[in-house]
Design an enzyme around this catalytic site. Structure first.
Site, PDB file in Angstrom:
ATOM      1  N   THR A 294       0.834  -1.206   0.000  1.00 31.96           N
ATOM      2  CA  THR A 294       0.000   0.000   0.000  1.00 31.96           C
ATOM      3  C   THR A 294       0.867   1.255   0.000  1.00 31.96           C
ATOM      4  O   THR A 294       0.537   2.256  -0.623  1.00 31.96           O
ATOM      5  CB  THR A 294      -0.921   0.021   1.246  1.00 31.96           C
TER       6      THR A 294
ATOM      7  N   SER B 116       6.197   3.797   8.717  1.00 29.03           N
ATOM      8  CA  SER B 116       5.028   4.535   9.198  1.00 29.03           C
ATOM      9  C   SER B 116       4.576   4.118  10.587  1.00 29.03           C
ATOM     10  O   SER B 116       5.319   4.241  11.546  1.00 29.03           O
ATOM     11  CB  SER B 116       3.908   4.382   8.179  1.00 29.03           C
ATOM     12  N   HIS B 117       3.371   3.571  10.692  1.00 30.27           N
ATOM     13  CA  HIS B 117       2.799   3.253  11.999  1.00 30.27           C
ATOM     14  C   HIS B 117       3.286   1.915  12.539  1.00 30.27           C
ATOM     15  O   HIS B 117       2.937   1.546  13.654  1.00 30.27           O
ATOM     16  CB  HIS B 117       1.271   3.235  11.903  1.00 30.27           C
TER      17      HIS B 117
ATOM     18  N   LYS C 100      10.140   3.996   0.536  1.00 32.67           N
ATOM     19  CA  LYS C 100       9.265   4.234  -0.606  1.00 32.67           C
ATOM     20  C   LYS C 100       9.789   5.374  -1.454  1.00 32.67           C
ATOM     21  O   LYS C 100      10.575   6.212  -0.988  1.00 32.67           O
ATOM     22  CB  LYS C 100       7.827   4.484  -0.167  1.00 32.67           C
TER      23      LYS C 100
ATOM     24  N   ASP D  66       1.657   9.616  13.793  1.00 32.11           N
ATOM     25  CA  ASP D  66       2.287   8.302  13.718  1.00 32.11           C
ATOM     26  C   ASP D  66       3.797   8.391  13.478  1.00 32.11           C
ATOM     27  O   ASP D  66       4.376   9.483  13.502  1.00 32.11           O
ATOM     28  CB  ASP D  66       1.617   7.446  12.633  1.00 32.11           C
TER      29      ASP D  66
ATOM     30  N   ASP E 258       5.830   8.360  10.935  1.00 29.33           N
ATOM     31  CA  ASP E 258       6.385   9.277   9.928  1.00 29.33           C
ATOM     32  C   ASP E 258       5.598  10.583   9.795  1.00 29.33           C
ATOM     33  O   ASP E 258       5.857  11.366   8.873  1.00 29.33           O
ATOM     34  CB  ASP E 258       6.485   8.569   8.567  1.00 29.33           C
TER      35      ASP E 258
ATOM     36  N   ASP F 134       2.427  11.364   9.079  1.00 31.23           N
ATOM     37  CA  ASP F 134       1.379  11.663   8.102  1.00 31.23           C
ATOM     38  C   ASP F 134      -0.026  11.348   8.609  1.00 31.23           C
ATOM     39  O   ASP F 134      -1.002  11.674   7.956  1.00 31.23           O
ATOM     40  CB  ASP F 134       1.659  10.979   6.749  1.00 31.23           C
ATOM     41  N   ARG F 135      -0.122  10.722   9.783  1.00 27.07           N
ATOM     42  CA  ARG F 135      -1.460  10.415  10.307  1.00 27.07           C
ATOM     43  C   ARG F 135      -1.826  11.364  11.442  1.00 27.07           C
ATOM     44  O   ARG F 135      -0.958  11.966  12.063  1.00 27.07           O
ATOM     45  CB  ARG F 135      -1.506   8.986  10.856  1.00 27.07           C
TER      46      ARG F 135
ATOM     47  N   THR G  53      -7.626   2.198  -1.334  1.00 31.44           N
ATOM     48  CA  THR G  53      -6.816   2.523  -0.162  1.00 31.44           C
ATOM     49  C   THR G  53      -5.384   2.868  -0.553  1.00 31.44           C
ATOM     50  O   THR G  53      -4.779   2.184  -1.379  1.00 31.44           O
ATOM     51  CB  THR G  53      -6.832   1.313   0.798  1.00 31.44           C
TER      52      THR G  53
ATOM     53  N   GLU H 141      -8.527   9.313   4.544  1.00 35.16           N
ATOM     54  CA  GLU H 141      -8.709   7.878   4.720  1.00 35.16           C
ATOM     55  C   GLU H 141      -9.151   7.603   6.156  1.00 35.16           C
ATOM     56  O   GLU H 141      -8.764   8.325   7.083  1.00 35.16           O
ATOM     57  CB  GLU H 141      -7.401   7.136   4.458  1.00 35.16           C
TER      58      GLU H 141
ATOM     59  N   SER I 228      -8.075   5.509   8.042  1.00 34.88           N
ATOM     60  CA  SER I 228      -6.929   5.097   8.846  1.00 34.88           C
ATOM     61  C   SER I 228      -6.186   6.286   9.441  1.00 34.88           C
ATOM     62  O   SER I 228      -4.988   6.210   9.672  1.00 34.88           O
ATOM     63  CB  SER I 228      -5.987   4.272   7.976  1.00 34.88           C
TER      64      SER I 228
ATOM     65  N   LYS J 284      -0.593  12.557   2.972  1.00 25.73           N
ATOM     66  CA  LYS J 284      -1.406  12.926   4.105  1.00 25.73           C
ATOM     67  C   LYS J 284      -0.507  13.618   5.131  1.00 25.73           C
ATOM     68  O   LYS J 284       0.716  13.448   5.093  1.00 25.73           O
ATOM     69  CB  LYS J 284      -2.120  11.720   4.674  1.00 25.73           C
TER      70      LYS J 284
END
Ligand code: VG1
Ligand code: CO
Length: 559
Positions: free
Chosen positions: A36, A131-132, A144, A295, A297, A299-300, A362, A381, A383, A394
């Protein structure tokens, strides 16, 4: 000097500039398919000799080489971030990149990296993060590639990278000492410039241009209190600089603000399970007015008010409904977009505003084209990812500042804002149940069984509700016409409820089954979500036989 172990005898050496480039021969890896969001594996897999380097060389090949190009590089600071960034730099130099702009100490939040790529006109960027997912030697690592628009590479690029990885027979790397990335400024690595930059400055400047900082300052000048949990991850320095030092939140408002390689042994996922300390404080006596977490990185975002948790789907809808209160969006939104499993609360706002609402698979990579084409201004999203056209990722802190800007203008509490929102638009009760680390074969069998049953479902009942439609979500990108299939199984009920099943594409152990549940209410607006969703939850069990097929009696995480 050989840095990666293994037999060097077959490796060629040749000169570029005053340093030597080594060609390291390898046997290709077969498992470097990006999910993803990039390639995520156990850290020890990335530490396997040549593993990271092979993927990086595959990126170079997948994007048509990096000769003469400028890249951005940074990561979330997790264990192996420093080693990995030195490898990427030496490989970029070996393959002829002109310049790499790297965050100090190889740190950059994902949205800050996206901003730097755009602002500096770079050709792309490498983000080192899982990430998370937890970090550390026993945790996860990830990498990525983001394209020149600042967003995650689209599927044609990730497919090309994966194809390259399958036949890769070697990679090029400069033989050099580690660079000191703690010093801001330009240095040279072989023929390449390395520009070490302050990871926070450009990002903070951008935020200042989007929101009414004076209004937020006056909020903090009064009795308004905030708690931001950086979860020992990348947002600590950003949140401290912006919320405390620039906007005047009381010192100590930001907690767990120092990024640690193992995130303080935590799980940097901002949800009610992993950010429990924050949730307990926000739900307890004398809670602050506003609570948030981000989170690994950055982005959340998780948004809370005194006594209330705002689901990410509701947060997205509320931001859309109130967007014009922030200077950046004062002219209105061109359109909005949400990932398919995200609740339809956003659709109701879009309908009222008379703007387009797009439904994508997603993963943030699917929003890029809509943002680039000016078809969407806000995206989100379920999430805990929310963002806008200010970058192509994000953005956790952006969401926090957006909320603060709206609260400062409306001068009401988070709970009152949401009550007002639901009274106006109705409420989409929503929950996601995750079954983590289940047997991959069992997970696939569960999905296959359900997929095979889809055509017969309309007219049947489950959880006491009649099914009106069922399908497997596929997406046709309205901008480039690309088709993406198999993006989740959807079941719709006659009362407006919806049930979605999909398997995670970010996990590193076994399979993770995500079950997304939603129901629509226009009268009962203040009830418990699990209670309101109990028929949908029962329908999920009935249709997918989760307990029989996975052996699990309850989800691991409920958000
Ligand atoms: C999860 C989320 C998805 C998000 C992705 C990357 O993917 O569900 O919405 O875009 O993580 O987010 P999956 O395939 O595990 O459901 V992040 O902050 O981990 O880069
Ligand atoms: Co993230």
């Amino acid at each position: 000097m050989m840095r990666f172990g293994g037999d060097t005898s077959a490796n060629a050496h040749f000169q570029r500039s005053d340093m030597s480039i080594q060609r390291i021969q390898i046997t290709p890896f077969s498992d470097q398919k990006p999910g993803t969001s990039g390639l995520r594996k156990k850290t020890e897999v990335f530490q396997t000799p040549h593993y990271l380097a092979a993927f990086v060389q595959s990126i170079w090949q997948g994007i048509g080489g990096i000769s003469g190009k400028t890249l951005v590089l940074g990561g979330d600071g997790r264990f192996f971030n420093d080693t990995a960034s030195q490898i990427v730099l030496r490989m970029a130099a070996a393959s002829g990149a002109a310049k790499v702009i790297v965050g100090q100490n190889a740190l950059l939040s994902t949205p800050a990296a996206s901003n730097l790529i755009r602002k500096r006109g770079a050709d792309g960027g490498i983000i080192l993060s899982a990430s998370h997912n937890p970090g550390g030697p026993k945790g996860d690592f990830g990498i990525k590639f983001n394209a020149a628009n600042g967003g995650p590479a689209n599927e044609s690029i990730t497919d090309a990278i994966f194809e390259a990885s399958k036949t890769l027979d070697g990679y090029d790397i400069l033989e050099a000492e580690d660079l000191d990335l703690s010093q801001i400024g330009e240095t040279q690595l072989g023929g390449m410039i390395v520009d070490v930059v302050d990871p926070v400055a450009d990002y903070a400047e951008m935020m200042q241009g989007l929101f009414d900082f004076d209004a937020i300052r006056s909020l903090f000048a009064g009795s308004f209190r905030l708690r931001f949990d950086a979860m020992h991850a990348i947002t600590g320095p950003y949140a401290t600089a912006l919320l405390e030092e620039t906007l005047g939140a009381a010192p100590g408002s930001v907690i767990n603000g120092t990024p640690l390689p193992d995130f303080g042994n935590g799980h940097p996922d901002p949800n009610p399970i992993w950010a429990k300390t924050l949730v307990d404080e926000m739900m307890g006596p004398d809670a602050p007015d506003f609570g948030a977490a981000s989170d690994g990185d950055g982005d959340r975002n998780m948004i809370m008010g005194c006594g209330i948790y705002v689901t990410p789907s509701d947060s997205l809808a509320a931001l859309a409904a109130n967007a014009t209160l922030a200077p950046a969006y004062a002219e209105g939104l061109k359109g909005v977009a949400r990932s398919m499993p995200t609740s339809c609360a956003l659709d109701r706002v879009a309908e009222t505003l008379g703007i387009e609402c797009h439904e994508t698979p997603t993963g943030w990579k699917f929003f890029g084209n809509l943002l680039d084409a000016g078809r969407a201004t806000l995206c989100g999203e379920e999430s805990a990812g929310t963002g806008s056209d200010h970058v192509r990722e994000k953005d956790g802190l952006w969401a926090v500042l957006f909320w603060l800007n709206i609260l400062a203008q409306r001068k009401i509490s988070v709970a009152d804002l949401m009550a007002d929102h639901w009274a106006r638009f109705g409420r989409n009760y929503y929950s996601r149940h995750d079954y983590e680390g289940i047997d991959a074969a069992a997970a696939n069998a569960l999905m296959d069984h359900l997929r095979a049953a889809l055509t017969d479902l309309p007219g049947a009942t489950a959880g006491g509700m009649t099914i009106t439609a069922a399908d497997e979500f596929a997406y046709d990108d309205p901008i480039d016409g690309s088709h993406t299939a198999k993006q989740g199984l959807r079941i719709f009920f006659e009362n407006g409820a919806r049930l979605v099943f999909r398997l995670s594409g970010t996990g590193t152990v076994g399979a993770t089954l995500r079950v997304y549940m939603e129901s629509v209410e226009t009268t009962v607006l203040d009830a418990d979500a699990q209670e309101m969703l109990k028929n949908v939850i029962a329908a999920a069990q009935e249709l997918a036989q989760i307990e029989d097929r996975t052996g699990r009696t309850a989800p691991d995480v409920i958000t």
